[in-house]
Design an enzyme around this catalytic site. Structure first.
Site, mmCIF file in Angstrom:
data_model
loop_
_atom_site.group_PDB
_atom_site.id
_atom_site.type_symbol
_atom_site.label_atom_id
_atom_site.label_comp_id
_atom_site.label_asym_id
_atom_site.label_seq_id
_atom_site.Cartn_x
_atom_site.Cartn_y
_atom_site.Cartn_z
ATOM 1 N N THR A 126 11.573 -18.034 -66.440
ATOM 2 C CA THR A 126 10.304 -17.463 -65.995
ATOM 3 C C THR A 126 9.486 -16.884 -67.146
ATOM 4 O O THR A 126 8.269 -17.019 -67.187
ATOM 5 C CB THR A 126 10.587 -16.342 -64.967
ATOM 6 O OG1 THR A 126 11.327 -16.918 -63.899
ATOM 7 C CG2 THR A 126 9.325 -15.742 -64.421
ATOM 8 N N THR A 180 16.650 -15.446 -66.768
ATOM 9 C CA THR A 180 17.489 -14.250 -66.635
ATOM 10 C C THR A 180 18.883 -14.537 -66.072
ATOM 11 O O THR A 180 19.815 -13.784 -66.327
ATOM 12 C CB THR A 180 16.797 -13.212 -65.725
ATOM 13 O OG1 THR A 180 16.468 -13.841 -64.487
ATOM 14 C CG2 THR A 180 15.552 -12.663 -66.379
ATOM 15 N N ASP A 181 19.027 -15.644 -65.313
ATOM 16 C CA ASP A 181 20.301 -15.866 -64.614
ATOM 17 C C ASP A 181 21.508 -15.879 -65.556
ATOM 18 O O ASP A 181 22.543 -15.292 -65.248
ATOM 19 C CB ASP A 181 20.255 -17.184 -63.838
ATOM 20 C CG ASP A 181 19.337 -17.110 -62.631
ATOM 21 O OD1 ASP A 181 18.691 -16.062 -62.446
ATOM 22 O OD2 ASP A 181 19.254 -18.108 -61.882
ATOM 23 N N LYS A 233 23.242 -9.041 -65.644
ATOM 24 C CA LYS A 233 22.211 -9.033 -64.604
ATOM 25 C C LYS A 233 22.870 -8.525 -63.324
ATOM 26 O O LYS A 233 23.755 -9.180 -62.776
ATOM 27 C CB LYS A 233 21.658 -10.454 -64.412
ATOM 28 C CG LYS A 233 20.572 -10.543 -63.370
ATOM 29 C CD LYS A 233 19.960 -11.937 -63.315
ATOM 30 C CE LYS A 233 18.908 -12.014 -62.228
ATOM 31 N NZ LYS A 233 18.188 -13.292 -62.207
HETATM 32 N N1 DGL Z 1 16.791 -19.684 -62.469
HETATM 33 C C1 DGL Z 1 16.141 -18.790 -63.331
HETATM 34 C C2 DGL Z 1 16.623 -18.883 -64.766
HETATM 35 O O1 DGL Z 1 16.146 -19.662 -65.540
HETATM 36 C C3 DGL Z 1 14.645 -18.791 -63.303
HETATM 37 C C4 DGL Z 1 14.161 -17.416 -63.148
HETATM 38 C C5 DGL Z 1 14.353 -16.550 -64.376
HETATM 39 O O2 DGL Z 1 13.867 -16.847 -65.445
HETATM 40 O O3 DGL Z 1 14.951 -15.531 -64.216
HETATM 41 O O4 DGL Z 1 17.495 -18.147 -65.127
#
Ligand code: DGL
Length: 418
Positions: free
Chosen positions: A99, A175-176, A253
């Protein structure tokens, strides 16, 4: 990229250009904000404004649209791509995706992963006030698709950026799995002349509650601080008051959507960024002369979550062919005693089996209960208060570097990561 002739005419007519504060009246609605540069994906007659909330909107310019200049931008406020050699310290941005590295297509409102280096500056033009931005899109993936080969590529790219003179390196990341990458880089980068800062955002830049701008600006300030470590910079609370600086091997996280999802586990954050101020509160590793990486990793390591009802057959299936096994055990570091004979066999066959706790908070202790003692006898190596994902990458590195050596690399951990 240039705006369309019609949009340029309207801007010129009001004496306004990129960076100026204007008010636009279109179809009876009035919007005030700063004129943003046109992006390759901005529609032909769409004007992009940055509102005071930090939220970017695209306004369709049509018949009857009027535009008034409110205030000219101060020179230092004008968003631009920073040309090299501006006199500001160089910071390398190695985007991996997620994101944080996405932008909004103002024709459709859709959020896309960044594909061009300039996309980052388009989203957060203020970056060029802090540093000479050296932006590269290394990959454009969602972080669930991250893998060992990309970690290795990233570590090598970071070393190269330091060799080319970067003061710090920022890694925008989904972030995942950001915590996994932070831990992997912590072990792979053996010497650092500046900080490596991983940063993400929980809400994309098209949303008023986006944390992208604040996180990126805070990460940039940390990238200029004297920290010779891999760190993660993210919101510290759900308001926009400060960002926390977490040690790369100690962060997780802890929430699917909150902006303060990232927390240091079993330790305190190294420090905070409040406005322009970076405060370091914990002991951090100093700067080395040169960057170096040891990117060897054994990918054939599995992470198994212990649960009630796990059977020896299931466990054998999950660990079949692995060179290393990390167990996220229950409580102090347990798994059903039915599994102990399988583990004994694995260890006898040269497989390394290490134990962490799915509690996350606290430390393993295999000396308290009988199962723990049986696991120790079977050859399980306890990992103390290490996160399961950190134990995973640590074992991947250790197996590749010293295939025959037993015992968690506690010395290495203590020196660099605790
Ligand atoms: N699935 C997520 C990732 O790339 C997209 C959202 C985010 O950036 O946190 O980790």
């Amino acid at each position: 990229m240039e705006y369309s002739d019609a949009t340029k005419e309207l801007l010129n007519g009001a004496g306004a250009s990129i960076g100026d504060h204007i008010s636009v009246t279109t179809r009876g609605a009035v919007q005030r904000g700063m004129v943003m540069p046109r992006h390759m994906f901005t529609g032909p007659d769409i004007l992009v404004l940055k509102l005071s909330s930090g939220y970017n909107i695209g306004l369709r310019i049509g018949e009857g649209t009027t535009l008034v200049l409110i205030e000219e931008a101060k020179k230092e406020e004008r968003p631009s791509s920073t040309p090299p050699g501006t006199g500001l310290p160089p910071v390398a941005f190695l985007s991996t995706g997620g994101t944080i590295a996405s932008y909004v297509d103002y024709r459709t409102g859709a959020v896309h992963p960044a594909v061009e280096a300039q996309d980052l500056l388009f989203t957060v033009p203020e970056l060029s006030d802090l540093c000479e931005v050296r932006s590269t899109v290394l990959s454009s993936i969602l972080s669930e698709d991250m893998d060992v080969a990309l970690w290795q590529e990233l570590a090598n790219a970071i070393v190269l950026e330091f060799e080319k003179g970067a003061r710090g390196v920022i890694v925008p990341h989904g972030t995942d799995t950001l915590g996994y990458t932070a831990a992997a880089l912590s072990y792979m980068l053996t010497s650092l002349p500046g900080p490596v800062v991983l940063v993400g955002s929980q809400r994309s830049s098209d949303r008023p509650s986006s944390d992208a701008t604040m996180n990126l600006l805070a990460a940039t300030r940390v990238a200029l601080a004297p920290i010779g470590e891999v760190v993660v910079v993210m919101h510290d609370s759900s308001s926009d008051d400060r960002c926390a600086i977490h040690r790369g091997s100690r962060v997780r996280k802890m929430h699917t959507s909150r902006r303060d999802a990232f927390q240091s586990i079993n330790t305190l954050p190294l420090g905070y960024v409040e406005g322009k101020e970076v405060t370091i509160l914990e002991k951090v590793r100093g700067l080395e002369k040169r960057a170096a990486a040891d990117t060897r990793m054994e990918p054939n390591v599995v992470l198994v979550h212990a649960y009630p009802g796990i059977t020896p057959a299931r466990f054998s299936g999950m660990t079949s062919g692995a060179k290393g096994v990390v167990i996220a055990g229950t409580g102090l570091g347990h798994i059903s005693s039915d599994i102990v004979p399988v583990i004994s066999k694995l260890v006898a066959g040269g497989v390394r089996v290490v134990m962490t706790s799915q509690c996350l908070w606290g430390s393993t202790n295999l000396n308290v209960y009988s199962t723990g003692r049986e696991l120790l006898q079977a050859g399980v190596e306890p990992c103390g208060d290490m996160l399961p994902e950190t134990a995973l990458v640590e074992l991947m590195c250790r197996l590749a570097r010293q295939p025959g050596k037993r015992g968690t690399d506690a010395g290495h951990r203590r020196e660099r990561h605790e």
